[in-house]
Design a protein around this motif. Structure first.
Motif, PDB file in Angstrom:
ATOM      1  N   PHE A  42      43.623  53.701  48.833  1.00 46.16           N
ATOM      2  CA  PHE A  42      44.705  52.737  48.681  1.00 46.16           C
ATOM      3  C   PHE A  42      44.149  51.385  48.244  1.00 46.16           C
ATOM      4  O   PHE A  42      44.690  50.744  47.332  1.00 46.16           O
ATOM      5  N   ALA A  43      43.076  50.931  48.882  1.00 41.77           N
ATOM      6  CA  ALA A  43      42.455  49.661  48.514  1.00 41.77           C
ATOM      7  C   ALA A  43      41.972  49.689  47.067  1.00 41.77           C
ATOM      8  O   ALA A  43      42.085  48.696  46.333  1.00 41.77           O
ATOM      9  N   GLN A  44      41.424  50.823  46.648  1.00 39.71           N
ATOM     10  CA  GLN A  44      40.959  50.943  45.258  1.00 39.71           C
ATOM     11  C   GLN A  44      42.127  50.927  44.274  1.00 39.71           C
ATOM     12  O   GLN A  44      42.014  50.395  43.166  1.00 39.71           O
ATOM     13  N   ALA A  45      43.268  51.489  44.662  1.00 37.24           N
ATOM     14  CA  ALA A  45      44.454  51.450  43.802  1.00 37.24           C
ATOM     15  C   ALA A  45      44.951  50.016  43.644  1.00 37.24           C
ATOM     16  O   ALA A  45      45.342  49.597  42.546  1.00 37.24           O
ATOM     17  N   VAL A  46      44.929  49.257  44.736  1.00 43.81           N
ATOM     18  CA  VAL A  46      45.311  47.849  44.664  1.00 43.81           C
ATOM     19  C   VAL A  46      44.355  47.089  43.757  1.00 43.81           C
ATOM     20  O   VAL A  46      44.768  46.312  42.884  1.00 43.81           O
ATOM     21  N   ALA A  47      43.049  47.313  43.928  1.00 43.59           N
ATOM     22  CA  ALA A  47      42.044  46.619  43.120  1.00 43.59           C
ATOM     23  C   ALA A  47      42.148  46.981  41.646  1.00 43.59           C
ATOM     24  O   ALA A  47      41.821  46.167  40.771  1.00 43.59           O
ATOM     25  N   ALA A  48      42.619  48.191  41.359  1.00 41.89           N
ATOM     26  CA  ALA A  48      42.763  48.637  39.969  1.00 41.89           C
ATOM     27  C   ALA A  48      44.013  48.071  39.302  1.00 41.89           C
ATOM     28  O   ALA A  48      44.256  48.324  38.123  1.00 41.89           O
ATOM     29  N   GLY A  49      44.815  47.315  40.055  1.00 49.96           N
ATOM     30  CA  GLY A  49      46.020  46.732  39.502  1.00 49.96           C
ATOM     31  C   GLY A  49      47.190  47.687  39.434  1.00 49.96           C
ATOM     32  O   GLY A  49      48.136  47.459  38.662  1.00 49.96           O
ATOM     33  N   GLU A  50      47.143  48.734  40.245  1.00 49.86           N
ATOM     34  CA  GLU A  50      48.234  49.701  40.237  1.00 49.86           C
ATOM     35  C   GLU A  50      49.540  49.009  40.620  1.00 49.86           C
ATOM     36  O   GLU A  50      49.587  48.234  41.575  1.00 49.86           O
ATOM     37  N   THR A  51      50.607  49.278  39.880  1.00 51.52           N
ATOM     38  CA  THR A  51      51.904  48.687  40.175  1.00 51.52           C
ATOM     39  C   THR A  51      52.514  49.319  41.416  1.00 51.52           C
ATOM     40  O   THR A  51      52.650  50.536  41.494  1.00 51.52           O
ATOM     41  N   GLU A  52      52.825  48.478  42.399  1.00 53.65           N
ATOM     42  CA  GLU A  52      53.447  48.938  43.640  1.00 53.65           C
ATOM     43  C   GLU A  52      52.767  50.186  44.200  1.00 53.65           C
ATOM     44  O   GLU A  52      53.385  51.255  44.351  1.00 53.65           O
TER      45      GLU A  52
END
Length: 221
Positions: A42-52
């Motif tokens: 989840f943290a990596q998805a946030v760092a990757a700029g994943e939308t919502e």
């Protein structure tokens, strides 16, 4: 129209091995239980700029076993399970009252990753739901005050009037209670992590809860 849709679908490409770069995932390094891996992904998805990245598909079934699915927000994940919220009288709330089992699906296309969670759902104490709602935005409280989720709406104007009144009350009384607001906790029996691969050699790591703890298994893609 069907032919146009078919042609449009056939024109789309996913994960071209010549240009697509997706992260690697070595299942041998995965932790013994799924929550730490979920938190890291989840943290990596946030760092990757994943939308919502906190949005997820929630699948439930009614009393007759007919399935339904919708997109909701993750409100938390801990040793008790994955948390989400809704009105008790909503369609999902009625489903969960009749059949307290559900499945969650996360998809983070920037990383080619999915996470699937299945298990029994319980209702958190009322004070947890109250704290959850009042920790959110004024708009969230206003929506909660409107209530009547999944009921038939006679006209959009009726919604506008109810929403305006709810916004006014939410600003005037930010501690307003919403008794129907409910926090649900899905305690997982199974959690699957999917890492996409441009050459279609996807990695699927499945965690299953047993009496002795979590068991990890690889699945064919």
């Amino acid at each position: 129209m069907g032919t146009e849709l078919h042609e449009l679908l056939r024109s789309l490409r996913v994960w071209d091995p010549e240009v697509t770069e997706l992260p690697s995932f070595d299942p041998a390094t995965a932790p013994a239980s799924p929550l730490p891996l979920f938190s890291a992904w989840f943290a990596q998805a946030v760092a990757a700029g994943e939308t919502e990245p906190h949005t997820m598909s929630l699948a439930t079934a009614d009393a007759e076993g007919t399935p339904d699915v919708r997109t909701v927000m993750l409100h938390g994940a801990d040793e008790h399970g994955w948390h989400f919220a809704s009105h008790a009288g909503s369609r999902k709330g009625r489903h969960l009252a009749a059949r307290p089992y559900a499945a969650l699906g996360f998809y983070w296309p920037a990383l080619g990753r999915q996470v699937r969670v299945r298990g029994r759902v319980t209702v958190a104490p009322a004070e947890v739901a109250d704290a959850d709602l009042h920790a959110r935005s004024t708009g969230a409280l206003a929506a909660g005050l409107v209530g009547r989720q999944s009921e038939v709406l006679s006209s959009y104007e009726e919604l506008e009037r109810a929403s305006d009144a709810a916004w006014e009350r939410a600003r005037r009384e930010p501690d307003s209670p919403v008794p129907s607001w409910t926090v649900y906790v899905l305690a997982p029996d199974e959690v699957e992590f999917f890492q996409g691969d441009a050459r279609r050699r996807h990695v699927r790591l499945d965690y299953r809860r047993t009496e002795g703890g979590w068991v990890k298994e690889l699945l064919w893609p």
